[in-house]
Write a protein that holds these residues in place. Structure first.
Motif, PDB file in Angstrom:
ATOM      1  N   LYS A 139       0.789  -1.228   0.073  1.00  0.00           N
ATOM      2  CA  LYS A 139       0.040  -0.038   0.015  1.00  0.00           C
ATOM      3  C   LYS A 139       0.784   1.272   0.048  1.00  0.00           C
ATOM      4  O   LYS A 139       0.441   2.215  -0.572  1.00  0.00           O
ATOM      5  N   ASN A 140       2.071   1.269   0.550  1.00  0.00           N
ATOM      6  CA  ASN A 140       2.837   2.272   1.252  1.00  0.00           C
ATOM      7  C   ASN A 140       3.940   2.473  -0.072  1.00  0.00           C
ATOM      8  O   ASN A 140       4.913   3.278  -0.073  1.00  0.00           O
ATOM      9  N   MET A 145       2.845   1.505  -6.920  1.00  0.00           N
ATOM     10  CA  MET A 145       1.519   2.194  -7.225  1.00  0.00           C
ATOM     11  C   MET A 145       1.589   2.789  -8.705  1.00  0.00           C
ATOM     12  O   MET A 145       0.955   2.717  -9.391  1.00  0.00           O
ATOM     13  N   ALA A 146       2.784   3.520  -8.759  1.00  0.00           N
ATOM     14  CA  ALA A 146       3.152   4.327 -10.212  1.00  0.00           C
ATOM     15  C   ALA A 146       3.046   3.326 -11.100  1.00  0.00           C
ATOM     16  O   ALA A 146       2.418   3.447 -12.271  1.00  0.00           O
ATOM     17  N   SER A 147       3.840   2.088 -10.995  1.00  0.00           N
ATOM     18  CA  SER A 147       3.739   1.011 -12.415  1.00  0.00           C
ATOM     19  C   SER A 147       2.404   0.675 -12.472  1.00  0.00           C
ATOM     20  O   SER A 147       1.814   0.133 -13.507  1.00  0.00           O
ATOM     21  N   LEU A 148       1.432   0.356 -11.558  1.00  0.00           N
ATOM     22  CA  LEU A 148       0.287  -0.290 -11.419  1.00  0.00           C
ATOM     23  C   LEU A 148      -0.666   0.746 -12.282  1.00  0.00           C
ATOM     24  O   LEU A 148      -1.525   0.314 -13.196  1.00  0.00           O
ATOM     25  N   PHE A 149      -0.536   1.710 -12.138  1.00  0.00           N
ATOM     26  CA  PHE A 149      -1.241   2.838 -12.883  1.00  0.00           C
ATOM     27  C   PHE A 149      -0.725   3.597 -13.934  1.00  0.00           C
ATOM     28  O   PHE A 149      -0.999   4.470 -14.571  1.00  0.00           O
ATOM     29  N   GLY A 150       0.499   2.969 -14.489  1.00  0.00           N
ATOM     30  CA  GLY A 150       0.849   3.059 -15.566  1.00  0.00           C
ATOM     31  C   GLY A 150       1.771   4.431 -15.586  1.00  0.00           C
ATOM     32  O   GLY A 150       2.106   4.910 -16.806  1.00  0.00           O
ATOM     33  N   GLN A 151       2.328   4.861 -14.748  1.00  0.00           N
ATOM     34  CA  GLN A 151       3.196   5.984 -14.794  1.00  0.00           C
ATOM     35  C   GLN A 151       4.483   5.710 -13.969  1.00  0.00           C
ATOM     36  O   GLN A 151       4.584   4.795 -13.137  1.00  0.00           O
ATOM     37  N   GLU A 152       5.447   6.624 -14.483  1.00  0.00           N
ATOM     38  CA  GLU A 152       6.712   6.384 -13.820  1.00  0.00           C
ATOM     39  C   GLU A 152       6.842   7.180 -12.523  1.00  0.00           C
ATOM     40  O   GLU A 152       5.994   7.841 -12.175  1.00  0.00           O
ATOM     41  N   PRO A 153       7.846   6.598 -11.607  1.00  0.00           N
ATOM     42  CA  PRO A 153       7.867   7.188 -10.328  1.00  0.00           C
ATOM     43  C   PRO A 153       8.150   8.906  -9.963  1.00  0.00           C
ATOM     44  O   PRO A 153       8.172   9.186 -11.214  1.00  0.00           O
TER      45      PRO A 153
END
Length: 178
Positions: A139-140, A145-153
């Motif tokens: 969760k943290n 999370m960025a990779s799951l939503f298709g964005q880079e860190p």
């Protein structure tokens, strides 16, 4: 009197995405004191999705909600049977396949779980602490999370100062000032 929404529903996806991106940019994050940068392509990709994809996610969420309520209700009505069922599922067994000693052990263990839950209250957990820790870590994990939503860190975030003149110009450009 027309509202922004009335204009939005008449726009094409590309134009709508660009306007949403501008509106998002105009939001100043209270933590960083910087505008929120979300490229128009992000919104375009979401708005271009077929309705089935979005409905599918909504259906899954609703199904999860139904399952949650049903299981909660079963637990409240018959807590011992509820825990017996979970134990059977965890051991990959059926009630009909149990030997007499296994059946007795499941009943005793389920009763202990009910008692533990009553005494430990919020400290009681069904799921192993290793899994709970994995949940918290996941969760943290901002990179995950960025990779799951298709964005880079967040390494692509740039900091810069905006003058009062820039803020006024941005508001006018985005239609926030008349």
């Amino acid at each position: 009197m027309n509202k922004q929404f009335d204009l939005f529903v008449k726009m094409k996806i590309k134009e709508l995405s660009e306007n949403i991106s501008r509106m998002t940019y105009a939001y100043i994050n209270p933590d960083t004191k910087q505008p929120t940068v979300v490229p128009a392509k992000h919104y375009k990709d979401i708005l271009d999705q077929p309705v089935e994809v979005m409905v599918n996610d909504q259906v899954k969420r609703q199904f999860l909600n139904i399952m949650f309520k049903q299981m909660k209700s079963l637990k409240e009505e018959e807590p011992v049977l509820f825990y017996e069922t979970l134990l059977l599922m965890d051991m990959n067994k059926t009630p009909d396949s149990l030997e007499l000693n296994e059946e007795a052990a499941i009943k005793i263990t389920a009763q202990e779980l009910v008692e533990d839950e009553k005494t430990l209250k919020k400290k009681f957990h069904l799921v192993d602490s290793e899994h709970l820790n994995k949940y918290e870590d996941t969760k943290n994990d901002s990179e995950l999370m960025a990779s799951l939503f298709g964005q880079e860190p967040a390494s692509n975030v740039y900091k810069f100062e905006i003058t009062e003149d820039d803020k006024i110009r941005i508001k006018k450009k985005n239609g926030f000032e008349r």
